[in-house]
Design an enzyme around this catalytic site. Sequence first.
Site, PDB file in Angstrom:
ATOM      1  N   ASP A   9       0.830  -1.205   0.000  1.00  0.00           N
ATOM      2  CA  ASP A   9       0.000   0.000   0.000  1.00  0.00           C
ATOM      3  C   ASP A   9       0.863   1.254   0.000  1.00  0.00           C
ATOM      4  O   ASP A   9       0.620   2.187  -0.729  1.00  0.00           O
ATOM      5  CB  ASP A   9      -0.842   0.048   1.292  1.00  0.00           C
ATOM      6  N   ASP A  15       4.491   6.140  -5.067  1.00  0.00           N
ATOM      7  CA  ASP A  15       4.539   6.366  -6.517  1.00  0.00           C
ATOM      8  C   ASP A  15       3.620   7.518  -6.910  1.00  0.00           C
ATOM      9  O   ASP A  15       3.992   8.419  -7.663  1.00  0.00           O
ATOM     10  CB  ASP A  15       4.046   5.122  -7.267  1.00  0.00           C
ATOM     11  N   GLU A  38       5.368   7.618 -15.865  1.00  0.00           N
ATOM     12  CA  GLU A  38       5.112   6.183 -15.766  1.00  0.00           C
ATOM     13  C   GLU A  38       3.794   5.908 -15.046  1.00  0.00           C
ATOM     14  O   GLU A  38       3.198   4.853 -15.212  1.00  0.00           O
ATOM     15  CB  GLU A  38       6.279   5.530 -15.010  1.00  0.00           C
ATOM     16  N   GLU A  39       3.333   6.869 -14.281  1.00  0.00           N
ATOM     17  CA  GLU A  39       2.081   6.700 -13.523  1.00  0.00           C
ATOM     18  C   GLU A  39       0.851   7.152 -14.298  1.00  0.00           C
ATOM     19  O   GLU A  39      -0.266   7.003 -13.811  1.00  0.00           O
ATOM     20  CB  GLU A  39       2.147   7.504 -12.214  1.00  0.00           C
ATOM     21  N   ASP A  57       9.831   9.237 -14.804  1.00  0.00           N
ATOM     22  CA  ASP A  57       9.467   8.183 -13.858  1.00  0.00           C
ATOM     23  C   ASP A  57       9.684   8.804 -12.481  1.00  0.00           C
ATOM     24  O   ASP A  57      10.827   9.011 -12.062  1.00  0.00           O
ATOM     25  CB  ASP A  57      10.372   6.956 -14.070  1.00  0.00           C
ATOM     26  N   LEU A  59       9.277   7.805  -9.400  1.00  0.00           N
ATOM     27  CA  LEU A  59       9.925   7.002  -8.351  1.00  0.00           C
ATOM     28  C   LEU A  59      10.273   5.641  -8.933  1.00  0.00           C
ATOM     29  O   LEU A  59       9.468   4.709  -8.882  1.00  0.00           O
ATOM     30  CB  LEU A  59       8.992   6.854  -7.143  1.00  0.00           C
ATOM     31  N   ASP A  60      11.461   5.575  -9.521  1.00  0.00           N
ATOM     32  CA  ASP A  60      11.873   4.304 -10.116  1.00  0.00           C
ATOM     33  C   ASP A  60      12.425   3.379  -9.040  1.00  0.00           C
ATOM     34  O   ASP A  60      13.147   3.811  -8.151  1.00  0.00           O
ATOM     35  CB  ASP A  60      12.938   4.535 -11.192  1.00  0.00           C
ATOM     36  N   GLU A 201      12.493   5.786 -18.924  1.00  0.00           N
ATOM     37  CA  GLU A 201      13.684   5.170 -18.331  1.00  0.00           C
ATOM     38  C   GLU A 201      14.836   5.043 -19.336  1.00  0.00           C
ATOM     39  O   GLU A 201      15.966   5.427 -19.046  1.00  0.00           O
ATOM     40  CB  GLU A 201      13.311   3.772 -17.794  1.00  0.00           C
TER      41      GLU A 201
END
Length: 257
Positions: A9, A15, A38-39, A57, A59-60, A201
């Site tokens: 969670d 993210d 990416e989200e 991205d 939070l890679d 990325e």
Amino acid sequence: MDSQNSSGDIQVKLDVISDEIVEKHLCKVSSVIEIISEEKAEPVRVNESGKYYVAYDPLDGSSLIDVNLSVGSIFGIYKGGYSGENVVAAVYVVYGPRVEMVVARDTVELFRLNEKTGVFDFVKELRLNEKGKILAPGGTQKEWYPFHKEMIDNLFKEGYRLRYSGGMVPDLHQILLKGGGLFAYPATNDKPKGKLRKLFEVFPFAYVYNKAGGLAVDGFKSLLELDSQNYHDTTPCFFGSNYEITKVLQTYEGAKK
Ligand code: AHM
Ligand code: MG
């Protein structure tokens, strides 16, 4: 992600929160016309008078949060739309024991967050050597193509040492700061198009590695020659110094015959 798993969670929230924070700040930049992350399934128009497209991205490597390893953010800045040849700058940030930022334009520069001032101080310019000593081979080994496995085995036999955290930002940062090596996320039996996404990325890091005097390829050609049909397209990818990438190109060309 799994709502029964409390840590899962938290990852989802991080993210999403990261995406919201970045979006909020990019919206204030008048030269940015559009963003996608990416989200997000689709791009968001930001400032009609702007000219730069930013794909990021936020939070890679978020699955590494649970185990307290380094994570990062990646930004590709594009002019004229999202393709490898349209990248005009790239930035990534590593959240590790220190917060570091690498900015690639004509040169590749390392900055470090000064916690007293809240400002990123310039540290040095980064350049890759002709050849490195470390190897970050991604993908499920059971699913590697035989010629890929042979190439990796041969590099280990040459004396390369394994360095793979599962976060492309710290893994590629390590290779860059240590002067060279190879990061691979290849096509595999289970993922013929690789895992890593072109826009958020792969293209940004390909730009960084090229500007630092290294190379970045899909096995056959420069990643920066690729375009993208869908926002979330993936590609096999290899980043490194000249020596290792030349081996990759020879191996993959040889396997085609
Ligand atoms: P993410 O964007 O879902 O975090 O996935 C990207 C990450 C990269 O940072 C890393 O190189 C790769 O996934 C690791 O994948 P694997 O777990 O298959 O080794
Ligand atoms: Mg990612």
